[in-house]
Design a protein around this motif. Sequence first.
Motif, PDB file in Angstrom:
ATOM      1  N   ILE A  10       0.953  -1.024   0.113  1.00 15.46           N
ATOM      2  CA  ILE A  10       0.141   0.046   0.000  1.00 15.46           C
ATOM      3  C   ILE A  10       0.867   1.301   0.013  1.00 15.46           C
ATOM      4  O   ILE A  10       1.373   1.627   0.936  1.00 15.46           O
ATOM      5  N   GLU A  11       1.175   1.681  -1.099  1.00 13.12           N
ATOM      6  CA  GLU A  11       2.105   2.755  -1.346  1.00 13.12           C
ATOM      7  C   GLU A  11       1.168   4.272  -1.583  1.00 13.12           C
ATOM      8  O   GLU A  11       1.845   5.472  -1.485  1.00 13.12           O
ATOM      9  N   ALA A  12       0.134   4.081  -1.941  1.00 13.34           N
ATOM     10  CA  ALA A  12      -0.732   5.072  -2.393  1.00 13.34           C
ATOM     11  C   ALA A  12      -2.217   5.153  -1.793  1.00 13.34           C
ATOM     12  O   ALA A  12      -2.767   3.773  -1.922  1.00 13.34           O
ATOM     13  N   PRO A  13      -3.147   5.880  -1.757  1.00 13.13           N
ATOM     14  CA  PRO A  13      -4.362   5.732  -1.506  1.00 13.13           C
ATOM     15  C   PRO A  13      -5.110   4.712  -2.697  1.00 13.13           C
ATOM     16  O   PRO A  13      -6.083   4.000  -2.381  1.00 13.13           O
ATOM     17  N   GLU A  14      -4.816   4.804  -3.895  1.00 12.87           N
ATOM     18  CA  GLU A  14      -5.202   4.169  -5.101  1.00 12.87           C
ATOM     19  C   GLU A  14      -5.058   2.721  -4.639  1.00 12.87           C
ATOM     20  O   GLU A  14      -5.914   1.770  -5.030  1.00 12.87           O
ATOM     21  N   ASP A  15      -4.164   2.480  -3.879  1.00  7.88           N
ATOM     22  CA  ASP A  15      -3.965   0.846  -3.580  1.00  7.88           C
ATOM     23  C   ASP A  15      -4.978   0.214  -2.602  1.00  7.88           C
ATOM     24  O   ASP A  15      -4.897  -1.030  -2.402  1.00  7.88           O
ATOM     25  N   LEU A  16      -5.629   1.065  -2.052  1.00  3.08           N
ATOM     26  CA  LEU A  16      -6.709   0.635  -1.040  1.00  3.08           C
ATOM     27  C   LEU A  16      -7.757   0.345  -1.766  1.00  3.08           C
ATOM     28  O   LEU A  16      -9.115  -0.023  -1.168  1.00  3.08           O
TER      29      LEU A  16
END
Length: 333
Positions: A164-170
Motif C-alpha cells: 500500500i504505497e498510495a490511496p489508490e492501492d486501497l
Amino acid sequence: MNFLRNIMVAMTGILGVSVLVAFISGGEAFQSDDEIVLRFGHGAAESNERHLAVMHFKELVEERTNGKINVQVYPNEQLGSEAEMIESVTLNDLQMAASSAFSQYDQRISVFELPYLFDSYEEAWEILDGELGQAIAEPLLEDNLRVLAYFENGFRHVTSNKPIEAPEDLRGLKIRTPEFPLSLSTFQALGANPTPMAFGELYMALQQGTVDAQENPVANIYASKFQEVQKYLNVTGHQYIPLPTAINEDFWQSLSPDLQRIVQESAQEAAQYHRDMIVENEEKMMEELQEAGMEMIEPDKEPFRKETEQVHEIFRRQQNDETVNQLLDQIKE
C-alpha cells in the motif's frame, strides 16, 4: 416464650439485611473501615503492555495507600466486552475500566480518532494531558464516568498481501476494521471496503481470505502473529487511538481527598508507563516482524491525509461543539 420468639425474629431480620448489603455490588459494598476494593477491568491479554500498565497502577495505589485500597484487576474481557465493562462502571458494579468504547456515551471523545489528527506520540500526549483532553472527557461525568488518564493504544497501520504505497492501492480492498464509526468513515473515504468483525476471528479470516487486509497498532500485529498470514506491514499511521481510563464518579466521590489524589496520580503515572513501553517496544517489534519475513512499506502520508480531510469536516459539522472545534483548530494551526 413470646419474648424469646420476638428476639429470634428480630435477629433473623438483622441477619437478612446484613446479607443483602454484602450482596449488593455497588461501591459502598466494597468498602470497609480497613479496606476499599477497587475492581479494574480491561480487554487485553495478560501478556499485553496494557495489562502490565494496569498492574503498575495496582502496585502504585496499594503501596501509596498502605493497602487501604485493594485493586483487583480483571484482564482479557473477563467481565464482558469493553462496552459492557464501561456500562458496569456507570453502574458502579465495576469501579474502573480502560477501553476505547466510551463514544457510546458521548461522541465527542471520538475526536481523537480522526484520521491523521496527530503527527507524533508527543503531540497526542500534549493534547490529551492538557485542558482540551480534560474538556473533551468532561461530558462523560453525566454518565458517572470520570476519565482519570489516557492510556495508550498507539498509531494504527495496515497489513496486507500487496504493498500500500498510495490511496489508490486501497481501492476496493476488503479490510477488517473495528466497528468504530470513524474507522469505517476513514477507509470509506480512502475507497476501501471496511468490514467490521471480532478481533478474535481476524487471524482465521485473513488466513482463509475472508478479508484481504487489516489495520492495528504494531503491538497487536506482533502479538497476533499476523506476519504468518500477511506479507506487508504498511506504516500508514492513519489513526491514533488513545485508551481513556475512567472511574465511577460515585465511587470517586466516596474517597477522601487524599485517596483521590493517590488514585489520580497513580493513573497518570501508569498511563505514561504504558506509553513508554509501547514506544520502546514498537521499533523492536517492527524489526522482528521483518526478520520473520514481513516487508515494511513506508508510504508518503500526505496523499492519505488529503483523501481523509472530509472525515474531519463531517465530524465537525455533526458535533457542532465549541470544544471539538477549538481542539481541531489548535491542532490544525
